[in-house]
Write an enzyme that holds these catalytic residues in place. Structure first.
Site, mmCIF file in Angstrom:
data_model
loop_
_atom_site.group_PDB
_atom_site.id
_atom_site.type_symbol
_atom_site.label_atom_id
_atom_site.label_comp_id
_atom_site.label_asym_id
_atom_site.label_seq_id
_atom_site.Cartn_x
_atom_site.Cartn_y
_atom_site.Cartn_z
ATOM 1 C CB CYS A 74 16.272 -9.432 -17.631
ATOM 2 S SG CYS A 74 15.825 -7.794 -17.120
ATOM 3 C CG HIS B 237 20.621 -9.358 -17.810
ATOM 4 N ND1 HIS B 237 20.171 -8.701 -18.931
ATOM 5 C CD2 HIS B 237 19.991 -8.793 -16.748
ATOM 6 C CE1 HIS B 237 19.292 -7.779 -18.557
ATOM 7 N NE2 HIS B 237 19.173 -7.813 -17.244
ATOM 8 C CG ASN C 151 18.824 -4.169 -17.386
ATOM 9 O OD1 ASN C 151 18.442 -4.832 -18.353
ATOM 10 N ND2 ASN C 151 18.566 -4.518 -16.141
HETATM 11 N N1 ACO Z 1 22.058 8.459 -7.383
HETATM 12 C C1 ACO Z 1 22.464 8.740 -6.144
HETATM 13 N N2 ACO Z 1 22.108 8.013 -5.079
HETATM 14 C C2 ACO Z 1 21.307 6.961 -5.292
HETATM 15 C C3 ACO Z 1 20.841 6.610 -6.574
HETATM 16 C C4 ACO Z 1 21.245 7.428 -7.654
HETATM 17 N N3 ACO Z 1 20.865 7.185 -8.906
HETATM 18 N N4 ACO Z 1 20.066 5.511 -6.484
HETATM 19 C C5 ACO Z 1 20.048 5.174 -5.174
HETATM 20 N N5 ACO Z 1 20.776 6.033 -4.471
HETATM 21 C C6 ACO Z 1 21.029 6.078 -3.025
HETATM 22 C C7 ACO Z 1 19.938 5.363 -2.240
HETATM 23 O O1 ACO Z 1 18.840 6.216 -2.022
HETATM 24 C C8 ACO Z 1 20.684 5.024 -0.967
HETATM 25 O O2 ACO Z 1 20.714 6.158 -0.141
HETATM 26 P P1 ACO Z 1 20.505 6.003 1.430
HETATM 27 O O3 ACO Z 1 21.633 5.163 1.893
HETATM 28 O O4 ACO Z 1 20.566 7.425 1.909
HETATM 29 O O5 ACO Z 1 19.168 5.354 1.596
HETATM 30 C C9 ACO Z 1 22.119 4.765 -1.445
HETATM 31 O O6 ACO Z 1 22.215 5.358 -2.753
HETATM 32 C C10 ACO Z 1 22.453 3.300 -1.566
HETATM 33 O O7 ACO Z 1 21.369 2.655 -2.218
HETATM 34 P P2 ACO Z 1 21.429 1.134 -2.584
HETATM 35 O O8 ACO Z 1 20.126 0.732 -3.191
HETATM 36 O O9 ACO Z 1 21.902 0.351 -1.394
HETATM 37 O O10 ACO Z 1 22.566 1.158 -3.677
HETATM 38 P P3 ACO Z 1 23.241 -0.055 -4.346
HETATM 39 O O11 ACO Z 1 24.677 0.015 -4.194
HETATM 40 O O12 ACO Z 1 22.549 -1.360 -4.014
HETATM 41 O O13 ACO Z 1 22.940 0.220 -5.886
HETATM 42 C C11 ACO Z 1 21.462 -0.509 -7.610
HETATM 43 C C12 ACO Z 1 21.612 0.304 -6.349
HETATM 44 C C13 ACO Z 1 22.414 0.017 -8.649
HETATM 45 C C14 ACO Z 1 20.025 -0.400 -8.114
HETATM 46 C C15 ACO Z 1 21.809 -1.993 -7.301
HETATM 47 O O14 ACO Z 1 21.114 -2.418 -6.152
HETATM 48 C C16 ACO Z 1 21.502 -2.919 -8.420
HETATM 49 O O15 ACO Z 1 22.126 -2.901 -9.460
HETATM 50 N N6 ACO Z 1 20.525 -3.836 -8.208
HETATM 51 C C17 ACO Z 1 20.180 -4.786 -9.195
HETATM 52 C C18 ACO Z 1 19.303 -4.146 -10.210
HETATM 53 C C19 ACO Z 1 19.042 -5.098 -11.333
HETATM 54 O O16 ACO Z 1 19.855 -5.901 -11.662
HETATM 55 N N7 ACO Z 1 17.877 -5.035 -11.895
HETATM 56 C C20 ACO Z 1 17.606 -5.991 -12.911
HETATM 57 C C21 ACO Z 1 16.413 -5.611 -13.526
HETATM 58 S S1 ACO Z 1 16.085 -6.902 -14.604
HETATM 59 C C22 ACO Z 1 14.502 -6.821 -15.159
HETATM 60 O O17 ACO Z 1 13.875 -7.848 -15.199
HETATM 61 C C23 ACO Z 1 13.878 -5.551 -15.570
#
Ligand code: ACO
Length: 334
Positions: free
Chosen positions: A114, A253, A283
């Site tokens: 990214c 980003h 994203n």
């Molecule tokens: N729908 C419903 N529930 C979900 C989903 C979904 N799509 N995805 C995860 N959950 C659940 C999880 O299983 C977890 O359940 P549990 O508590 O029973 O285990 C709960 O939701 C909380 O999960 P978290 O991972 O703690 O959720 P969080 O609030 O952190 O959000 C997210 C997850 C959106 C992925 C966040 O962590 C995030 O944005 N991280 C950064 C991602 C990012 O920026 N990536 C960049 C990629 S860049 C590149 O180089 C490709």
């Protein structure tokens, strides 16, 4: 005489097909509400089956060249930042070079996930300011829908396809005031596509275990992103001898609205000075920043003379930031 490299032209392209959150609601244990509140994303664009990354990149590139009032044969170098190249080789940049008829250009791809667009822009700046090349085409392009596991609710909801491009050349006014890049390979396990390279070549096992798709430790990436987006922006400002009060606009980003809001807060910026399109695009990795920049420019949110901060992070782990003093007229009324 201004010796700085800057943006001469800009363009972007998004595929027509839209997938909204309701699609995921129907196919997985998730909800529109969860996706919107935890990420800010409502829908994303998905390439057609016959569209590869080079096709999206080509369309964005032609728009940027036209905006710069140049012709493809005026381009000296094509750099494509991507994590989803058409093939392992040739580079996607070579395919774009041929597609657009940039007959005098060298071409290569940039791999920094990214952060790729800011890495590529930084390389272009060196070539221009060292007078090696006059016009460098920098493209961020991705078809991430090809590397997603559509049964994994923690990753598939986040990403979309698109392309954005700029032409970097010598500008009479403003330009790229600073760029700052960083990496921390100890975080390679947080975000990767494990198979398909020399470490784990394609096999029945890699296919059965879906190892050709994005794997992410969302929470670890989240914590890293919140810290690095602010740190990197402040570093680029310091390198340009500017302060947070000098920022006119922020192009972050587009990974998660909560990460973007935390970055804005750290930079003491109101959200009306921050461009957000992840609600519509998700994203798009290396394409996110140039697409957002193009949209903000065309909507008249960025004007000639504005100090625009670009900042991104991604797989590697990598990060990059830049202060660009905007040098082209236009936007809303052009
Ligand atoms: N729908 C419903 N529930 C979900 C989903 C979904 N799509 N995805 C995860 N959950 C659940 C999880 O299983 C977890 O359940 P549990 O508590 O029973 O285990 C709960 O939701 C909380 O999960 P978290 O991972 O703690 O959720 P969080 O609030 O952190 O959000 C997210 C997850 C959106 C992925 C966040 O962590 C995030 O944005 N991280 C950064 C991602 C990012 O920026 N990536 C960049 C990629 S860049 C590149 O180089 C490709």
């Amino acid at each position: 005489m201004n010796n700085k490299a800057g943006i001469l032209g800009i363009g972007s392209y998004l595929p027509e097909k839209i997938i909204d959150n309701l699609y995921f609601e129907k196919t997985m244990d998730t909800s529109d509400e969860w996706i919107k509140t935890r990420t800010g994303i409502s829908e994303r664009r998905i390439a057609n089956d016959n569209e590869a990354t080079s096709d999206l990149a080509t369309k964005a590139a032609l728009k940027a060249i036209k905006c710069a009032k140049l012709k493809p044969e005026n381009i000296d170098l094509v750099i494509v930042a991507t994590a989803t190249s058409d093939m392992v080789f040739p580079s996607t940049a070579c395919i774009v070079q041929n597609n657009i008829g940039a007959t005098k250009a060298a071409a290569f791809d940039m791999s920094a996930a990214c952060s790729g667009f800011i890495y590529a822009m930084t390389v272009a700046k060196q070539f221009v300011e060292n007078k090696v090349y006059q016009n460098v085409l920098v493209i961020g392009a991705e078809v991430l829908s090809r590397v997603l596991d559509y049964t994994d609710r923690t990753t598939s909801i986040l990403f979309g396809d698109g392309a954005g491009a700029v032409v970097i050349g010598n500008v009479e006014f403003g330009g790229i005031l600073s760029t700052y890049l960083g990496s921390d390979g100890s975080g390679k396990e947080f975000l990767n596509i494990p198979a398909g390279g020399s470490k784990l070549p394609a096999s029945q096992n890699t296919i059965d275990n879906k190892l050709h798709t994005i794997k992410m430790a969302g929470n670890d990436v989240y914590k890293f992103a919140v810290r690095i987006m602010g740190d990197a922006s402040l570093k680029a400002l310091e390198m340009a001898n500017l302060k947070t009060c000098n920022i006119d606009y922020l192009i972050p980003h587009q990974a998660n609205i909560r990460i973007i809001e935390a970055s804005a807060k750290r930079l003491k910026l109101n959200m009306d000075k921050v461009y957000v399109n992840l609600d519509k695009c998700g994203n798009m990795s290396a394409a996110s920043i140039p697409v957002a920049l193009d949209e903000a420019y065309r909507l008249g949110k960025i004007k000639k003379g504005d100090n625009v901060v670009l900042v991104g992070f991604g797989g590697g782990l990598t990060w990059g930031s830049s202060v660009v003093n905007w040098s082209i007229q236009g936007g809303k009324n052009e």
